[in-house]
Design an enzyme around this catalytic site. Structure first.
Site, PDB file in Angstrom:
ATOM      1  N   LYS A   1      31.973  50.496  46.179  1.00 41.47           N
ATOM      2  CA  LYS A   1      31.118  49.853  45.168  1.00 41.47           C
ATOM      3  C   LYS A   1      29.651  50.181  45.436  1.00 41.47           C
ATOM      4  CE  LYS A   1      34.524  46.297  44.159  1.00 41.47           C
ATOM      5  NZ  LYS A   1      34.979  44.922  44.251  1.00 41.47           N
TER       6      LYS A   1
ATOM      7  N   GLN B   1      33.340  39.778  47.354  1.00 43.12           N
ATOM      8  CA  GLN B   1      34.610  40.489  47.466  1.00 43.12           C
ATOM      9  C   GLN B   1      35.727  39.499  47.798  1.00 43.12           C
ATOM     10  OE1 GLN B   1      35.040  43.657  46.630  1.00 43.12           O
ATOM     11  NE2 GLN B   1      37.214  43.634  47.105  1.00 43.12           N
TER      12      GLN B   1
ATOM     13  N   ASP C   1      31.640  40.588  37.939  1.00 45.57           N
ATOM     14  CA  ASP C   1      33.105  40.679  38.043  1.00 45.57           C
ATOM     15  C   ASP C   1      33.780  40.086  36.799  1.00 45.57           C
ATOM     16  OD1 ASP C   1      34.265  41.921  40.310  1.00 45.57           O
ATOM     17  OD2 ASP C   1      33.607  40.278  41.604  1.00 45.57           O
TER      18      ASP C   1
HETATM   19  N1  GUN Z   1      39.350  41.943  45.218  1.00 44.03           N
HETATM   20  C1  GUN Z   1      40.259  42.726  44.595  1.00 44.03           C
HETATM   21  N2  GUN Z   1      39.790  43.146  43.401  1.00 44.03           N
HETATM   22  C2  GUN Z   1      38.552  42.609  43.267  1.00 44.03           C
HETATM   23  C3  GUN Z   1      37.555  42.689  42.257  1.00 44.03           C
HETATM   24  O1  GUN Z   1      37.710  43.319  41.200  1.00 44.03           O
HETATM   25  N3  GUN Z   1      36.403  42.001  42.517  1.00 44.03           N
HETATM   26  C4  GUN Z   1      36.210  41.281  43.651  1.00 44.03           C
HETATM   27  N4  GUN Z   1      35.054  40.635  43.785  1.00 44.03           N
HETATM   28  N5  GUN Z   1      37.121  41.194  44.604  1.00 44.03           N
HETATM   29  C5  GUN Z   1      38.278  41.861  44.415  1.00 44.03           C
END
Ligand code: GUN
Length: 279
Positions: A52, A96, A119
């Site tokens: 990311k 996350q 998100d």
């Molecule tokens: N954990 C697994 N997929 C995601 C996601 O799309 N965003 C976040 N913040 N955590 C995750």
């Protein structure tokens, strides 16, 4: 012969478009910053977080990392989120998931300002999606829509079966397909005659988290299959929820694993981060 839906190419195309948009915004003095919070050091989460941050650098927005200890309390995390909510230099906040057991995930999601919730997990953004109002949309399902559209696959009037009902994928996916005028069925672990239900799908989207569960018997001849799963099989190769080799001859188009849905999630996160700059 089945068409392979190339998520790597499409995600790259989206990132190039975003990079250009970020350059234009920078020329107007608008700069972006995504705050990325990771609690603990789960190896899979660390890989996602690194990717990311890399994508932010690629499209030209700043990312700020917050790597918190596994023992971090809920209060400490809430306090950091509060500071970032109030910081005018931060446009997007991402925690996350999963977070360690002492932290209530739902409480954390609700603490992030909906305006910075790139998100798309905050109930206000989920509600906006349900009501057809503007808001951030969860990245993986938004990525699936882009895969279909940019591959020239029409959605309107098609019967779409979404297998899986998670808050992050299945539920928003169903709403997005409905918004595109599909006829939508949501199937899940308690669905009776799951195979028969799936076999009615023109577009089958699978997000159940079970390696290679969906073989040819679940799929109608000529269907489009989108596989959201990602696992390691017995030979340590990556695989999805769909038994790719078994269904290949009967599908019209399919996403491979890896290189299908996976790369789209980060591309759509970047799309949300760029959207956050102009709110
Ligand atoms: N954990 C697994 N997929 C995601 C996601 O799309 N965003 C976040 N913040 N955590 C995750």
């Amino acid at each position: 012969m089945a068409n392979l839906i190339d998520g790597k190419r499409i995600s790259q195309e989206i990132k190039e478009e975003l990079k250009t948009r970020v350059e234009q915004l920078k020329a107007q003095g608008i700069n972006g910053c995504l705050a990325v919070i990771q609690v603990g050091a789960d190896p899979a989460s660390s890989v996602y977080v690194r990717n990311k941050k890399r994508a932010c650098a690629y499209i030209g927005i700043e990312s700020r990392s917050y790597e918190l200890a596994e023992e971090t309390t809920e209060e400490e995390l809430l306090s950091l989120i509060g500071k970032l909510n109030a910081d005018p230099d931060v446009n997007g906040i991402l925690v996350q998931l999963p977070v360690p057991a002492q932290i209530n995930e739902s409480k954390i999601i609700r603490a992030i300002s909906p305006a910075k919730d790139v998100d798309g997990f905050h109930p206000q953004n989920v509600g906006a999606l349900v009501s057809g109002l503007p808001g951030y949309v969860s990245c993986t399902p938004a990525g699936v829509i882009q895969l279909l559209k940019r591959s020239g696959i029409s959605i309107e009037g098609k019967h779409c079966v979404v297998a899986g009902r998670s808050n992050i994928v299945g539920k928003p996916m169903s709403l997005l397909m409905l918004r595109e005028n599909a006829t939508v069925t949501i199937a899940h672990s308690k669905t009776k005659c799951l195979r028969e239900v799936c076999r009615q799908a023109d577009i089958l989207i699978v997000a159940v988290g079970k390696p290679k569960m969906f073989d040819a018997s679940y799929i109608k001849e000529g269907a489009v299959v989108i596989d959201v799963g990602i696992h390691r099989d017995a030979e340590n190769n990556l695989c999805g929820d769909v038994d790719f080799d078994s269904v290949l001859t009967q599908v019209e188009a399919i996403t491979p694993v890896p290189g299908g849905v996976g790369p789209m999630t980060i591309a759509m996160l970047m799309n949300n981060c760029v959207e956050a700059l102009t709110r």
